[in-house]
Design an enzyme around this catalytic site. Sequence first.
Site, PDB file in Angstrom:
ATOM      1  N   HIS A 220     -28.704  45.994 -45.139  1.00  0.00           N
ATOM      2  CA  HIS A 220     -29.884  45.155 -44.939  1.00  0.00           C
ATOM      3  C   HIS A 220     -29.435  43.711 -44.795  1.00  0.00           C
ATOM      4  O   HIS A 220     -28.718  43.187 -45.642  1.00  0.00           O
ATOM      5  CB  HIS A 220     -30.835  45.310 -46.129  1.00  0.00           C
ATOM      6  CG  HIS A 220     -32.160  44.673 -45.899  1.00  0.00           C
ATOM      7  ND1 HIS A 220     -33.197  45.317 -45.253  1.00  0.00           N
ATOM      8  CD2 HIS A 220     -32.616  43.431 -46.189  1.00  0.00           C
ATOM      9  CE1 HIS A 220     -34.231  44.503 -45.165  1.00  0.00           C
ATOM     10  NE2 HIS A 220     -33.904  43.345 -45.730  1.00  0.00           N
ATOM     11  N   SER A 221     -29.869  43.057 -43.721  1.00  0.00           N
ATOM     12  CA  SER A 221     -29.503  41.644 -43.534  1.00  0.00           C
ATOM     13  C   SER A 221     -30.588  40.770 -44.142  1.00  0.00           C
ATOM     14  O   SER A 221     -31.785  41.029 -43.933  1.00  0.00           O
ATOM     15  CB  SER A 221     -29.384  41.318 -42.050  1.00  0.00           C
ATOM     16  OG  SER A 221     -28.400  42.122 -41.472  1.00  0.00           O
ATOM     17  N   CYS A 234     -41.833  40.134 -38.861  1.00  0.00           N
ATOM     18  CA  CYS A 234     -40.763  41.130 -38.724  1.00  0.00           C
ATOM     19  C   CYS A 234     -41.070  42.287 -39.670  1.00  0.00           C
ATOM     20  O   CYS A 234     -42.074  42.266 -40.384  1.00  0.00           O
ATOM     21  CB  CYS A 234     -39.407  40.495 -39.030  1.00  0.00           C
ATOM     22  SG  CYS A 234     -39.298  39.853 -40.704  1.00  0.00           S
ATOM     23  N   GLY A 262     -31.215  35.711 -40.482  1.00  0.00           N
ATOM     24  CA  GLY A 262     -31.507  35.405 -39.069  1.00  0.00           C
ATOM     25  C   GLY A 262     -30.518  36.035 -38.092  1.00  0.00           C
ATOM     26  O   GLY A 262     -30.131  35.405 -37.115  1.00  0.00           O
ATOM     27  N   THR A 283     -37.684  37.004 -29.097  1.00  0.00           N
ATOM     28  CA  THR A 283     -36.644  36.797 -30.112  1.00  0.00           C
ATOM     29  C   THR A 283     -35.243  36.632 -29.499  1.00  0.00           C
ATOM     30  O   THR A 283     -34.436  35.830 -29.968  1.00  0.00           O
ATOM     31  CB  THR A 283     -36.672  37.941 -31.160  1.00  0.00           C
ATOM     32  OG1 THR A 283     -35.678  37.708 -32.140  1.00  0.00           O
ATOM     33  CG2 THR A 283     -36.461  39.323 -30.545  1.00  0.00           C
ATOM     34  N   ASP A 295     -27.255  38.667 -31.355  1.00  0.00           N
ATOM     35  CA  ASP A 295     -26.987  39.081 -32.726  1.00  0.00           C
ATOM     36  C   ASP A 295     -25.611  38.551 -33.109  1.00  0.00           C
ATOM     37  O   ASP A 295     -24.614  38.909 -32.482  1.00  0.00           O
ATOM     38  CB  ASP A 295     -27.016  40.622 -32.791  1.00  0.00           C
ATOM     39  CG  ASP A 295     -27.131  41.152 -34.201  1.00  0.00           C
ATOM     40  OD1 ASP A 295     -26.697  40.454 -35.135  1.00  0.00           O
ATOM     41  OD2 ASP A 295     -27.644  42.275 -34.372  1.00  0.00           O
ATOM     42  N   ARG A 297     -24.279  38.850 -36.186  1.00  0.00           N
ATOM     43  CA  ARG A 297     -23.839  39.426 -37.462  1.00  0.00           C
ATOM     44  C   ARG A 297     -22.486  40.122 -37.338  1.00  0.00           C
ATOM     45  O   ARG A 297     -22.124  40.600 -36.279  1.00  0.00           O
ATOM     46  CB  ARG A 297     -24.870  40.458 -37.961  1.00  0.00           C
ATOM     47  CG  ARG A 297     -26.129  39.824 -38.453  1.00  0.00           C
ATOM     48  CD  ARG A 297     -27.150  40.875 -38.810  1.00  0.00           C
ATOM     49  NE  ARG A 297     -27.707  41.541 -37.645  1.00  0.00           N
ATOM     50  CZ  ARG A 297     -28.645  42.461 -37.697  1.00  0.00           C
ATOM     51  NH1 ARG A 297     -29.123  42.831 -38.863  1.00  0.00           N
ATOM     52  NH2 ARG A 297     -29.114  43.017 -36.604  1.00  0.00           N
TER      53      ARG A 297
HETATM   54  N1  LIG Z   1     -32.478  35.091 -35.008  1.00  0.00           N
HETATM   55  C1  LIG Z   1     -33.531  35.794 -35.423  1.00  0.00           C
HETATM   56  N2  LIG Z   1     -33.382  36.587 -36.501  1.00  0.00           N
HETATM   57  C2  LIG Z   1     -34.445  37.306 -36.886  1.00  0.00           C
HETATM   58  C3  LIG Z   1     -35.689  37.241 -36.239  1.00  0.00           C
HETATM   59  N3  LIG Z   1     -36.539  38.068 -36.894  1.00  0.00           N
HETATM   60  C4  LIG Z   1     -35.844  38.629 -37.901  1.00  0.00           C
HETATM   61  N4  LIG Z   1     -34.581  38.177 -37.902  1.00  0.00           N
HETATM   62  C5  LIG Z   1     -33.450  38.551 -38.737  1.00  0.00           C
HETATM   63  O1  LIG Z   1     -33.020  39.814 -38.282  1.00  0.00           O
HETATM   64  C6  LIG Z   1     -32.381  40.488 -39.329  1.00  0.00           C
HETATM   65  C7  LIG Z   1     -33.005  41.885 -39.361  1.00  0.00           C
HETATM   66  O2  LIG Z   1     -32.100  42.648 -39.917  1.00  0.00           O
HETATM   67  P1  LIG Z   1     -32.116  44.211 -40.125  1.00  0.00           P
HETATM   68  O3  LIG Z   1     -33.506  44.696 -40.343  1.00  0.00           O
HETATM   69  O4  LIG Z   1     -31.047  44.485 -41.148  1.00  0.00           O
HETATM   70  O5  LIG Z   1     -31.488  44.790 -38.792  1.00  0.00           O
HETATM   71  P2  LIG Z   1     -31.942  45.498 -37.510  1.00  0.00           P
HETATM   72  O6  LIG Z   1     -30.927  45.156 -36.485  1.00  0.00           O
HETATM   73  O7  LIG Z   1     -33.374  45.201 -37.193  1.00  0.00           O
HETATM   74  O8  LIG Z   1     -31.762  47.060 -37.807  1.00  0.00           O
HETATM   75  P3  LIG Z   1     -32.559  48.039 -38.768  1.00  0.00           P
HETATM   76  O9  LIG Z   1     -33.549  47.242 -39.554  1.00  0.00           O
HETATM   77  O10 LIG Z   1     -31.482  48.642 -39.617  1.00  0.00           O
HETATM   78  O11 LIG Z   1     -33.201  49.034 -37.889  1.00  0.00           O
HETATM   79  C8  LIG Z   1     -32.588  39.659 -40.576  1.00  0.00           C
HETATM   80  O12 LIG Z   1     -31.398  38.904 -40.829  1.00  0.00           O
HETATM   81  C9  LIG Z   1     -33.703  38.711 -40.196  1.00  0.00           C
HETATM   82  O13 LIG Z   1     -33.643  37.475 -40.855  1.00  0.00           O
HETATM   83  C10 LIG Z   1     -35.802  36.393 -35.108  1.00  0.00           C
HETATM   84  O14 LIG Z   1     -36.817  36.305 -34.448  1.00  0.00           O
HETATM   85  N5  LIG Z   1     -34.692  35.697 -34.754  1.00  0.00           N
HETATM   86 ZN   LIG Z   2     -37.255  39.701 -41.164  1.00  0.00          ZN
END
Ligand SMILES: Nc1nc2c(ncn2[C@@H]2O[C@H](COP(=O)(O)OP(=O)(O)OP(=O)(O)O)[C@@H](O)[C@H]2O)c(=O)[nH]1
Ligand SMILES: [Zn+2]
Length: 363
Positions: A220-221, A234, A262, A283, A295, A297
């Site tokens: 989880h990020s 989100c 992010g 996004t 991305d 990460r």
């Molecule tokens: N740069 C950016 N980051 C975002 C945005 N919305 C959400 N995030 C970030 O995206 C990441 C989402 O991470 P996760 O839910 O782990 O990853 P995912 O790639 O969606 O994959 P799963 O949730 O495992 O399906 C978090 O670090 C959020 O802070 C956006 O609009 N822009």
């Molecule tokens: Zn989020």
Amino acid sequence: MSLDPTPSEFLNRARADLRMGLPVVVHHGPRAALVIAAEVLTPARLADLHVLGGSAHLAITAHRAATLRARAYDGDLARVHLPHGVSPQWIRAVADPADDLRMPMKGPLMTARDGPADLHRGAIALAKSAQLLPAALVLQHEDACGLARRHGLSQIALSAIEAARIDGAPLHPVIHARLPMAAAQAGRLHVFRPDDGGVEHYAIEIGQPDRSAPVLARLHSACFTGDVLGSLKCDCGAQLHGALARMGAEGAGVLLYLNQEGRGIGLANKMRAYSLQDQGFDTVEANHRLGFDDDERDFRIGAALLRRMGFTRARLLTNNPGKVEMLCANGIEVVERVPLRVGETDENRAYLATKAAKSGHLL
Ligand SMILES: Nc1nc2c(ncn2[C@@H]2O[C@H](COP(=O)(O)OP(=O)(O)OP(=O)(O)O)[C@@H](O)[C@H]2O)c(=O)[nH]1
Ligand SMILES: [Zn+2]
């Protein structure tokens, strides 16, 4: 001598300097440059750099250059020539897309074609790793290292920046303690810290997962807005709590909470991206306009943590096939992808659709 900082320790120190607005000297063989992050450049420092002479450019990424319709002759980046009498406002406007629509830059921006761009590439990598806008003023100067010594500036080898990008700093366990949670009484929080004193990451272990069997796992990020504030933009908060609940119900699992806010650009830049999304960009477009990849990460951290905790096989809770690939490429066999479709709202439907269309997420 052990009192000498290692290259990765120098690097972490350089990141702090960059965030303060101090110049950092990046060197490679006989060449060296003073680097200042564009977003924290003050008029006084710009004037001081001007007096030094040397060859100055503003390094921006190819994504930012594309938005500004500037030619990126270096492939992944562009070295923008500074106009005569350049102001901090001009540098800010090139680096930061906040006012792109309201006050479009008057072009064309001229960019360098000849000469090496490696120090500029290092400067951008450094700015990204300091979670600043990926744009830096780079002043190549024949006495850059002498200036660093006389003014007490950090000096960093380009190879240290590249090595950090390729290898990352090894993480070691600091402490773990019992943490009963609503989702699972039998919880335990582990804190991991990288050797260079950089950002810590956490593991939440639920129950006593069998190390010889595939573990129910989630990478989880961090998402301050979703995880803590319950943002509707989100699905992160719902995914976090949904994953913990599933692990609680199964009696075992491990959730890695990776501090990669992010998608790795940091909260300030994510809020810049949100502000661009309010201007109509999706996004992915917002990340690109800021100069970032979709991305940023590094999921190798997740694989390293799982291995460190004794896991080699996982059932991964995710909708992101990229996470599965990265784990498999880094020594963790993902025997099953467990979908995690929760938290869809009217506010995030378009965001989730964009991730499916552009980033390969599965619906
Ligand atoms: N740069 C950016 N980051 C975002 C945005 N919305 C959400 N995030 C970030 O995206 C990441 C989402 O991470 P996760 O839910 O782990 O990853 P995912 O790639 O969606 O994959 P799963 O949730 O495992 O399906 C978090 O670090 C959020 O802070 C956006 O609009 N822009
Ligand atoms: Zn989020």
